[in-house]
Enzyme design. Structure first.
Site, PDB file in Angstrom:
ATOM      1  N   ASP A   1     -38.902  34.634  68.952  1.00 29.37           N
ATOM      2  CA  ASP A   1     -39.128  33.591  69.958  1.00 29.37           C
ATOM      3  C   ASP A   1     -40.057  34.194  71.012  1.00 29.37           C
ATOM      4  O   ASP A   1     -40.312  35.405  71.024  1.00 29.37           O
ATOM      5  CB  ASP A   1     -37.792  33.186  70.604  1.00 29.37           C
ATOM      6  CG  ASP A   1     -37.961  32.102  71.668  1.00 29.37           C
ATOM      7  OD1 ASP A   1     -38.737  31.160  71.444  1.00 29.37           O
ATOM      8  OD2 ASP A   1     -37.340  32.214  72.744  1.00 29.37           O
ATOM      9  N   SER A   2     -40.550  33.330  71.907  1.00 25.46           N
ATOM     10  CA  SER A   2     -41.352  33.826  73.018  1.00 25.46           C
ATOM     11  C   SER A   2     -40.518  34.694  73.961  1.00 25.46           C
ATOM     12  O   SER A   2     -41.060  35.526  74.675  1.00 25.46           O
ATOM     13  CB  SER A   2     -41.908  32.640  73.814  1.00 25.46           C
ATOM     14  OG  SER A   2     -40.832  31.823  74.245  1.00 25.46           O
TER      15      SER A   2
ATOM     16  N   CYS B   1     -38.009  29.214  67.595  1.00 26.30           N
ATOM     17  CA  CYS B   1     -38.796  28.689  68.707  1.00 26.30           C
ATOM     18  C   CYS B   1     -39.418  27.377  68.234  1.00 26.30           C
ATOM     19  O   CYS B   1     -40.158  27.362  67.246  1.00 26.30           O
ATOM     20  CB  CYS B   1     -39.889  29.699  69.063  1.00 26.30           C
ATOM     21  SG  CYS B   1     -41.039  29.143  70.327  1.00 26.30           S
TER      22      CYS B   1
ATOM     23  N   GLU C   1     -35.613  32.682  81.764  1.00 24.95           N
ATOM     24  CA  GLU C   1     -36.025  34.079  81.528  1.00 24.95           C
ATOM     25  C   GLU C   1     -35.607  34.974  82.692  1.00 24.95           C
ATOM     26  O   GLU C   1     -35.317  36.151  82.510  1.00 24.95           O
ATOM     27  CB  GLU C   1     -37.543  34.166  81.331  1.00 24.95           C
ATOM     28  CG  GLU C   1     -38.027  33.680  79.976  1.00 24.95           C
ATOM     29  CD  GLU C   1     -37.672  34.618  78.822  1.00 24.95           C
ATOM     30  OE1 GLU C   1     -37.808  35.841  78.970  1.00 24.95           O
ATOM     31  OE2 GLU C   1     -37.240  34.106  77.765  1.00 24.95           O
TER      32      GLU C   1
ATOM     33  N   CYS D   1     -35.702  22.977  72.678  1.00 24.66           N
ATOM     34  CA  CYS D   1     -36.276  24.290  72.983  1.00 24.66           C
ATOM     35  C   CYS D   1     -35.110  25.254  72.963  1.00 24.66           C
ATOM     36  O   CYS D   1     -34.045  24.964  73.530  1.00 24.66           O
ATOM     37  CB  CYS D   1     -36.942  24.262  74.362  1.00 24.66           C
ATOM     38  SG  CYS D   1     -37.329  25.913  75.013  1.00 24.66           S
TER      39      CYS D   1
ATOM     40  N   HIS E   1     -34.434  27.892  74.423  1.00 21.41           N
ATOM     41  CA  HIS E   1     -33.944  28.428  75.696  1.00 21.41           C
ATOM     42  C   HIS E   1     -32.834  27.537  76.288  1.00 21.41           C
ATOM     43  O   HIS E   1     -31.967  28.019  77.021  1.00 21.41           O
ATOM     44  CB  HIS E   1     -35.079  28.520  76.724  1.00 21.41           C
ATOM     45  CG  HIS E   1     -35.960  29.723  76.573  1.00 21.41           C
ATOM     46  ND1 HIS E   1     -36.890  29.849  75.567  1.00 21.41           N
ATOM     47  CD2 HIS E   1     -36.052  30.864  77.323  1.00 21.41           C
ATOM     48  CE1 HIS E   1     -37.527  31.013  75.703  1.00 21.41           C
ATOM     49  NE2 HIS E   1     -37.032  31.643  76.758  1.00 21.41           N
TER      50      HIS E   1
HETATM   51  N1  DGL Z   1     -37.942  28.848  73.165  1.00 16.27           N
HETATM   52  C1  DGL Z   1     -39.101  28.140  72.889  1.00 16.27           C
HETATM   53  C2  DGL Z   1     -38.967  26.844  72.178  1.00 16.27           C
HETATM   54  O1  DGL Z   1     -37.995  26.672  71.456  1.00 16.27           O
HETATM   55  C3  DGL Z   1     -40.358  28.371  73.655  1.00 16.27           C
HETATM   56  C4  DGL Z   1     -40.283  28.251  75.111  1.00 16.27           C
HETATM   57  C5  DGL Z   1     -41.584  28.689  75.753  1.00 16.27           C
HETATM   58  O2  DGL Z   1     -41.953  29.836  75.562  1.00 16.27           O
HETATM   59  O3  DGL Z   1     -42.219  27.857  76.395  1.00 16.27           O
HETATM   60  O4  DGL Z   1     -39.776  25.994  72.276  1.00 16.27           O
END
Ligand code: DGL
Length: 289
Positions: free
Chosen positions: A11-12, A74, A153, A185, A187
């Site tokens: 993931d990011s 992600c 984050e 997402c 996160h």
């Molecule tokens: N966790 C990510 C997602 O599922 C990316 C969030 C990001 O880096 O903007 O989209």
């Protein structure tokens, strides 16, 4: 033997840990390697080309760690780069993610669904295709949650700033009467409790509203991703046959100490965290320098 090799997950940032925890619970014997590309987080507003280049660099890195399958944990990277990744490393099985619009459309009782995702996910052809295939009979209310990933984050799971942002995002959706909310997402599951609390707060503020949303169902697709990971492993005969609990190793392109603290807070266990360094489009383990 390939079946003993680890599963790669990326993931990011820390978001994919919300997927890792379900894969670990569902497939405890598997060894897992997780990479957080935190030097580039957030991916959400980056161009498709950029996300493809980062995702391919990460996938090649995981391939060199001898992983047997890669989970793109992600939604943004899956939307921008899943097809490209499958073309770039054709022998590697990939599991991608998409906002859970299909289950939401099946489960909503009043036909009104909220979707929280990133701009990159909403603007992708994959999302457009999801909407055409599964959301014809429901009304969908979208929000790109600008600023939410950076707050997560930073570890701001339930601070006044995060609550205020979620209030702004959720109030119009609740006023429109949604009964189902998709966390599109990876996160966002880490603020699911805060989302529930902010929904209750908004409902108590607007108790007189005739379109009041009560009992909003929140959908986290991670359990479905864990089940899909099992199906793909079975398909390629790659399930780890051992009975002992697998290892988990984390890498970050950012600050290893920070990810160690954060992953401990999020998953309530200690992890080994190493650093990986970008050199142009290639990612190298710091230990190889
Ligand atoms: N966790 C990510 C997602 O599922 C990316 C969030 C990001 O880096 O903007 O989209």
């Amino acid at each position: 033997m390939a079946s003993l090799s680890p599963i790669g997950i990326f993931d990011s940032g820390v978001g994919g840990l919300s997927v890792l925890r379900h894969i670990q619970a569902y497939l405890p014997q598997e060894n897992l390697i997780y990479l957080a590309d935190q030097v580039h987080v957030p991916y959400g507003r980056r161009s498709r080309n950029e996300i493809q280049a980062f995702s391919a660099g990460v996938a090649r890195f995981l391939d060199r760690q001898d992983v047997k399958l890669i989970v793109v944990a992600c939604n943004t990277a899956s939307a921008a780069a899943l097809t490209y990744l499958r073309e770039t490393i054709p022998d590697m099985p990939f599991v991608g993610m998409e906002p859970a619009v299909k289950p939401a459309a099946q489960q909503t009782r009043n036909g009104k669904v909220g979707v929280l995702a990133t701009e990159g996910t909403f603007e992708s052809p994959r999302y457009a295709s999801l909407m055409t295939r599964f959301a014809q009979d429901v009304k969908v209310f979208e929000d790109p949650c600008i600023g939410l990933v950076p707050l997560i984050e930073e570890g701001q799971f339930d601070t006044p700033q995060t609550r205020a942002l979620l209030h702004t995002i959720l109030a119009p959706m609740l006023a429109a009467g949604i009964d189902t909310l998709v966390l599109g997402c990876t996160h966002y599951p880490f603020v699911a409790t805060t989302i529930t609390s902010v929904i209750a707060e908004i409902n108590s503020e607007t108790a007189a509203s005739p379109r009041l949303s009560t009992g909003v169902m929140i959908i986290d697709p991670a359990p479905a991703v864990a089940r899909q990971t099992l199906r793909v492993l079975e398909k390629y005969n790659l399930l780890n046959p051992t009975s002992h609990t697998g290892s988990i190793n984390l890498f970050t392109t950012g600050d290893a100490v920070q990810l160690q603290t954060m992953s401990q807070t999020l998953l309530q266990r200690d992890f080994v965290v190493a650093t990986a360094v970008w050199q142009q489009n290639n990612l190298i383990p710091f230990s190889d320098f």
